[in-house]
Every structure is written in C-alpha cells, then in structure tokens.
Design a protein around this motif. Structure first.
Motif, mmCIF file in Angstrom:
data_model
loop_
_atom_site.group_PDB
_atom_site.id
_atom_site.type_symbol
_atom_site.label_atom_id
_atom_site.label_comp_id
_atom_site.label_asym_id
_atom_site.label_seq_id
_atom_site.Cartn_x
_atom_site.Cartn_y
_atom_site.Cartn_z
ATOM 1 N N GLU A 113 0.967 -1.082 0.210
ATOM 2 C CA GLU A 113 -0.072 -0.498 0.292
ATOM 3 C C GLU A 113 1.031 1.086 0.266
ATOM 4 O O GLU A 113 0.141 1.956 -0.476
ATOM 5 C CB GLU A 113 -0.655 0.657 1.080
ATOM 6 C CG GLU A 113 -2.169 -1.029 1.000
ATOM 7 C CD GLU A 113 -1.506 -2.161 1.669
ATOM 8 O OE1 GLU A 113 -0.964 -2.478 1.924
ATOM 9 O OE2 GLU A 113 -2.421 -3.226 2.018
ATOM 10 N N LEU A 114 1.726 1.345 1.278
ATOM 11 C CA LEU A 114 2.515 2.405 0.655
ATOM 12 C C LEU A 114 2.999 2.845 -0.371
ATOM 13 O O LEU A 114 3.678 4.127 -0.625
ATOM 14 C CB LEU A 114 3.918 2.461 2.008
ATOM 15 C CG LEU A 114 3.800 2.894 3.894
ATOM 16 C CD1 LEU A 114 4.260 2.517 4.272
ATOM 17 C CD2 LEU A 114 3.287 4.588 3.798
ATOM 18 N N LEU A 115 3.818 1.700 -1.059
ATOM 19 C CA LEU A 115 4.793 1.607 -2.193
ATOM 20 C C LEU A 115 3.710 2.333 -3.108
ATOM 21 O O LEU A 115 4.071 3.134 -3.979
ATOM 22 C CB LEU A 115 5.150 0.934 -3.055
ATOM 23 C CG LEU A 115 6.068 0.172 -1.998
ATOM 24 C CD1 LEU A 115 6.281 -1.251 -2.192
ATOM 25 C CD2 LEU A 115 7.314 0.822 -1.433
ATOM 26 N N TRP A 116 2.397 2.351 -3.530
ATOM 27 C CA TRP A 116 1.489 2.525 -4.143
ATOM 28 C C TRP A 116 0.953 3.676 -3.789
ATOM 29 O O TRP A 116 1.152 4.828 -4.459
ATOM 30 C CB TRP A 116 -0.178 2.116 -4.332
ATOM 31 C CG TRP A 116 0.219 0.634 -4.405
ATOM 32 C CD1 TRP A 116 -0.145 -0.746 -4.553
ATOM 33 C CD2 TRP A 116 -0.247 0.220 -5.985
ATOM 34 N NE1 TRP A 116 0.582 -1.700 -5.229
ATOM 35 C CE2 TRP A 116 -0.170 -1.157 -6.549
ATOM 36 C CE3 TRP A 116 -0.748 0.548 -7.290
ATOM 37 C CZ2 TRP A 116 -0.279 -1.991 -7.313
ATOM 38 C CZ3 TRP A 116 -0.198 0.535 -8.809
ATOM 39 C CH2 TRP A 116 0.181 -1.238 -8.336
ATOM 40 N N GLN A 117 1.119 4.705 -2.896
ATOM 41 C CA GLN A 117 0.537 6.108 -2.095
ATOM 42 C C GLN A 117 1.641 6.360 -2.805
ATOM 43 O O GLN A 117 1.543 7.857 -2.834
ATOM 44 C CB GLN A 117 0.395 5.876 -0.505
ATOM 45 C CG GLN A 117 -0.132 6.847 -0.473
ATOM 46 C CD GLN A 117 0.062 6.964 1.434
ATOM 47 O OE1 GLN A 117 0.419 6.690 1.975
ATOM 48 N NE2 GLN A 117 -1.095 8.573 1.486
ATOM 49 N N ALA A 118 3.426 6.359 -2.316
ATOM 50 C CA ALA A 118 4.438 6.717 -2.509
ATOM 51 C C ALA A 118 3.771 7.389 -4.104
ATOM 52 O O ALA A 118 4.881 8.470 -4.680
ATOM 53 C CB ALA A 118 5.880 6.199 -1.965
#
Lengths: 164, 104, 357
Positions: free
Chosen positions: C256-261
C-alpha cells in the motif's frame, strides 16, 4: 514419485544407502535429502569431515561413509530433519536407528514404542535405548531405537503412547 | 484450549483477568489478543456480515484482513486479533457495520 | 517532526537486517513496526531455517528474532519504535505514523519499506465460516499465544507454509487430517513433506476443496480430484471432517505505501502479485524509497534477510555514509542472494525477477 507423495521411493533410498561392507562396520549416517535446496548445516556441523564441503549451497549433500563415525551430530543440525544413523552391529538380532524427534512426550529410555515407516505406518515395535541431546540443538532430541535388524532401513518415526 | 506443554516453546502469559463476552464473564490473559482469549474460551463467531448476516471468525490474526471486527467497550470495528485484552473489557459480537454513532 | 537519516518500516527479518547494516555504515536509523515486538513473522517460526550460517541456518526463526534484536540494541544510532503504524507517505517526503494515540510526522532522507506480505484467500463455497483460517493465523495463535485452533485440521496448500504449519500443529498436539494440493506435485521442500508423511498425514495432490460445510462454524469439507486440465472430476469426492481448515495458498506483498508514494509497480505472479520495480540495490523508482523482503517479492526469510542487508547498506551509502568495507559487503551480500536463488528451488523467483529488476 517423491514429489507427488512426499515419500522417497526404494530407488531414492538405495542411492543414499551406504555399502553393505560399510553397514557391517558399525553406525553410519544416511542422508535422506533428495532435493536441491539452498542449505548446508550438515556440512558445517560434521566434526569428522565426512560430509563434503558444498561447492554450490544448492547441491545435494555428499558424504564419505568411510569417514562417518555415526556420531549423529548432523541429525539434530539438519533443518529438514532428514538425517538418520543406522547401526547393524548393535546386537545379534537387533539393529539401531537414531532419529530426530520433536514431539511430546519424549519417550522414556527402555520403553517400547510403535515403530513407523516413511508413510507413518506401524511396522513393528522399537525399544528406546537412549535420548541424546546434541549441544546447541537440545530441542531436537535424537532418539536411539533398537529395532529388528530387517527394519533398520524402514523405521523413521515412532508413536509414543496413543495418538500423536 | 490452551497449550500447556510444547516441545520447542514456553509461553509467557500475562496475569489472568476476567472480561465479558456478550455480557458473559470469561477469563483470559492480560495482554494477549482478545481473539486468542475468546478462541481459548471456545468462542469462534466474532461478528455477522452486514449483507447476509453470515457468521465470521478471524482470518489473518495479524491485523490485516478485517474479518475479526468486534465491538469493544462500545467501540465498533475493533480488530480483536491484535487488540490486547485488559481486565474488565466488554467485548460484543458485532452485527454488520457496527453502530458508529453512540446511542444515548 | 522527527528527523532521521533512514526510516525503516517493518522490523521483520528484512527490516532488522536493514537497520543493522545501515547503522553499521554510520547512518541514524529509525526502525518502526506496528506490532509491540520485533521479528515480524519470525516470532512464530519454530522450525530451523535453511540457508547458510550467514542467514542463521539451523537456528529456529524464533531464536533468529532474538539474535537480531540483540544486535539492534548494540547500535546507539538505531531508535526502535514499536506499536507505530505508518499511515502514509506525502509528496514532500514525509511519512506519518500512529504511535501511542498520537500522530507522528517523520522526515527521513531515505525510507526502507519492509512491510512483508499477507496471506491470500481461496474461493470455495462457505469459505467464510468461522474455523477457516489463514495458515499463518493458526501459526500465530498456536505458536505465539499458545492457543489451539481446534482438534483436527485440514490444510489447503502444500507449499512450505502448508507443510510447516501442519508439522507445527502436530507438535502442539493437533491432528492433521490431510493436506490438499491442487497442483500435481508438492509445492514446498520435500524434507518438510517427508516429516509430515512419516507422521502419517496424507497429501492429496491434484485435489481441491469443493466446499466447506458446517452449521455456523466449520465441521468439514468435501474435496475432489482435479484432472490434467485442473478440472474437477465428479465422483471423486471425499468428505473430510475437520473443525479447522487452514488456507495456505501463498502470500501477497503488502505494498500500500509503495502505491501511495507513486513507486512504479508491476504484476509478477511468481513474486506473489504487484511488486515494486527496483534495481539490484533494492532502490525503487523513487530514489528515496528502498524495499526489502516479501514486499519486494514473496520469498524465503533467508533471502529477506540478505535483501535487508543490501537495502540498508545501499540506502546508507546513497546519503554519503561510508565505510571502507562497503563495496566488499555489498558484493558479498549480492552473491549470497544469487547463491540462495541459484538452485532449482529458486527458479520461480529468478523468472519473476527477470521481469522486474
């Protein structure tokens, strides 16, 4: 077959069985490791220099049965619990099998337990001769089992008491 | 059911405490996840789904999947697989999405 | 605002190793984990690890967590915050975390995302019945909290997790009714399979679950055989009674964090789903974000530990930290990783990585 059933075939076992001459010479390790996976603690744990150094960590272990004394240190160090020691010279009518055993209860010395084969089928009775705790691997007791000589290459597990 | 003896592990448990599941008093160990205490006490149904009212238990047990949402001390949608048990907690089976606005 | 050189998200095998190697280069490290303990999923791995000495082979996962934690404590330049759930990455390079009921803002020069993976599910009728659990969930319940999941378990999936959890359930005193595997062959290491077979547990290869049944909680399942085209064969149904069904059909990265970033992502089924595009130093398409462990592709924990080392070293070097040994340490870690993946067991990973790195 092994890859479908999880049980090594006769042929698999034959390939890792020491020679009849060596078997007649006392305790020796049988390494029932048939699949190339990245792993080498058997080599690192062997104090006799019997297990050969890995050129590639994925290789199957190679063992010089001539150098192996059957001390069994590798039994408790193998992460796959795939090494056993067999000894046809234990007594006139019994052989010895050393197996790793990580269940409770740990069997009592001199007790009789059900002897199981590689499919978990009961094939006879074994007498517990010793419970060995290898230094650094105390939670993998090595159980020494006296079994009828013709079962030495078949007994690979035990059932203590009722259900396991 | 609890494991008392294990060939490899020893379990460090907190203090034994009482808490309430749907009003009924049961026991668990302080600091363990509520879901573990409930499961040890035989409780496996934690909520009912909001459309078809089907019973649900936990699924991932590490706080990822939202299968285990319950009402804890009046707050709905608490992930009981990671929420720690405290003495006297009131844990209730959640129906559907849970009541977000406090009734008074 | 908390400032640090390198913030690491996730203190599992990858994150712990990343922290240790970054700190050894002299970087200030903030190590965050949403749990109250370090080790991630190591804390439930009661079996001994494969690999070599550098990846703690022959040591149980639970003990590796302790060893790594001790090492982390030796470094004054690692600050560990547990119970800290990272919530988001913002365009100015700040992350936020929920920590002790407060919102933390953290600005690091580099981030290493080591968030791990989550269990997949499997569609079959009644798969939502209580008692049908992820295999890892059952492992947590049993090995971390000492609570038995039930009395008789049916395992779905014969990868390493399915095999290991079956073995560990028997060690805890639970009966394992069998392992169901849709593929014609056992998926996990055959030494694990041999252990559960000699305990008398059947493995049903080329079988799948037709349906689970039970009145409000699971009471059993009907399984049936699959033909060469993976189609079920009517008439081959078997009824297996079980009060727990464990689903061990693989993991998918927690990205999730990587998508968001805004990291570039790619679907690579061999690696478990969507994974970040990255270079051999574990840097994503965002130069301030590195990855390590299962979030960058689902693999064994031994590989996750080495990836952590690489990410920690390279992230630290990228902000100017240096030690005379960097080149040697980096190339040694890279060759260890290549070695772990070089055999037949690493074929799937190798083919996945070809599409990615």
């Amino acid at each position: 077959m092994l890859i479908k059933t999880g049980v090594p075939t006769e042929g698999d076992i034959q390939r890792v069985t020491p020679s009849p001459e060596r078997m007649a010479g006392g305790p020796v390790a049988v390494i029932e490791c048939f699949q190339k996976i990245p792993c080498n603690p058997c080599y690192l744990s062997c104090k006799q220099g019997a297990i050969e150094e890995f050129k590639d960590i994925n290789d199957l272990p190679g063992i010089d049965h001539g150098k192996c004394t059957g001390c069994g240190i590798c039994i408790a160090n193998c992460p796959g619990l795939a090494i056993f020691v067999v000894d046809y010279t234990y007594s006139d009518n019994e052989g010895l099998v050393k197996i790793p055993y990580e269940y409770l209860p740990v069997p009592e010395v001199n007790s009789r337990v059900a002897a199981l084969n590689r499919e978990g089928q009961e094939i006879g009775t074994a007498r517990v001769v010793k419970v060995q705790r290898i230094k650094g691997q105390e939670r993998t007791p090595v159980i020494w089992l006296a079994v009828p000589r013709d079962l030495v290459m078949s007994v690979r597990n035990i059932r203590v008491g009722g259900q396991q | 059911m609890r494991i008392e003896e294990h060939p490899v592990l020893t379990f460090q448990r907190g203090e034994k405490v009482k808490f309430y599941f749907d009003g009924k008093e049961i026991e668990g160990y302080e600091g363990e996840p509520i879901a573990a205490a409930l499961h040890a006490a035989g409780v496996r149904i934690l909520r009912h789904s909001h459309k078809k009212n089907r019973p649900r238990g936990f699924y991932c047990a590490i706080g990822n999947c939202s299968s285990c949402l319950m009402v804890v001390d009046g707050t709905p949608n608490v992930r009981v697989c990671v929420e720690k048990l405290k003495a006297g907690m009131r844990v209730e089976t959640q129906q559907g999405r849970g009541e977000l606005i406090a009734k008074d | 605002m908390l400032k640090t050189d390198i913030a690491i998200i996730g203190a599992g095998p990858a994150g712990l190793n990343a922290a240790i190697s970054a700190a050894s280069m002299g970087a200030g490290v903030l190590l965050l984990d949403r749990d109250e303990f370090v080790g991630g999923q190591l804390i439930k791995q009661t079996h001994k690890f494969f690999g070599s000495r550098e990846q703690h082979a022959s040591t149980r996962g639970i003990d590796i967590a302790g060893l790594l934690h001790e090492k982390v404590k030796e470094y004054k330049n690692i600050e560990l915050r547990l119970g800290a759930t990272v919530l988001g990455y913002y365009p100015d390079g700040v992350i936020t975390a929920e920590y002790q009921g407060r919102l933390l803002k953290i600005k690091a020069q580099r981030y290493i995302v080591a968030t791990g993976a989550a269990e997949k599910s499997l569609p079959f009728p009644n798969n939502d019945l209580p008692g049908i659990y992820g295999a890892g969930a059952v492992q947590t319940l049993t090995n971390v909290y000492g609570v038995l999941p039930g009395q008789r378990v049916l395992m779905v999936g014969s990868g390493n997790i399915g095999l290991i959890v079956s073995y560990q359930l028997m060690q805890a005193g639970v009966e394992v009714a069998g392992i169901v595997e849709a593929a014609p062959n056992i998926g996990g290491y055959l030494v694990h399979a041999a252990k559960i077979r000699r305990a008398g547990v059947p493995v049903f290869t080329s079988h799948t679950i037709k349906e689970a049944y039970g009145d409000s909680v699971v009471q059993g399942a009907v399984i049936w055989q699959l033909d060469e085209k993976w189609q079920p064969v009517p008439g081959t149904e078997k009824d297996i009674k079980a009060d727990v069904i464990c689903v061990a059909v693989g993991l998918t990265p927690l990205t999730e964090l990587l998508w968001q970033a805004g990291c570039k992502m790619k679907f690579v089924s061999q690696l478990g789903g969507h994974v970040p595009v990255r270079d051999e130093n574990m840097m994503t398409t965002m130069p301030d974000i590195y990855v390590a462990g299962d979030v960058s592709g689902v693999e064994e924990a031994s590989a996750a530990m080495v990836e952590g080392k690489i990410a920690g070293l390279c992230a630290a070097a990228s902000i100017g930290c240096s030690t005379g040994e960097f080149d040697e340490l980096r190339s040694r870690a890279l060759s260890q990783l290549a070695e772990l993946r070089s055999g037949p067991a690493g074929e799937k990973i190798r083919s996945g990585l070809k599409l990615l790195v």
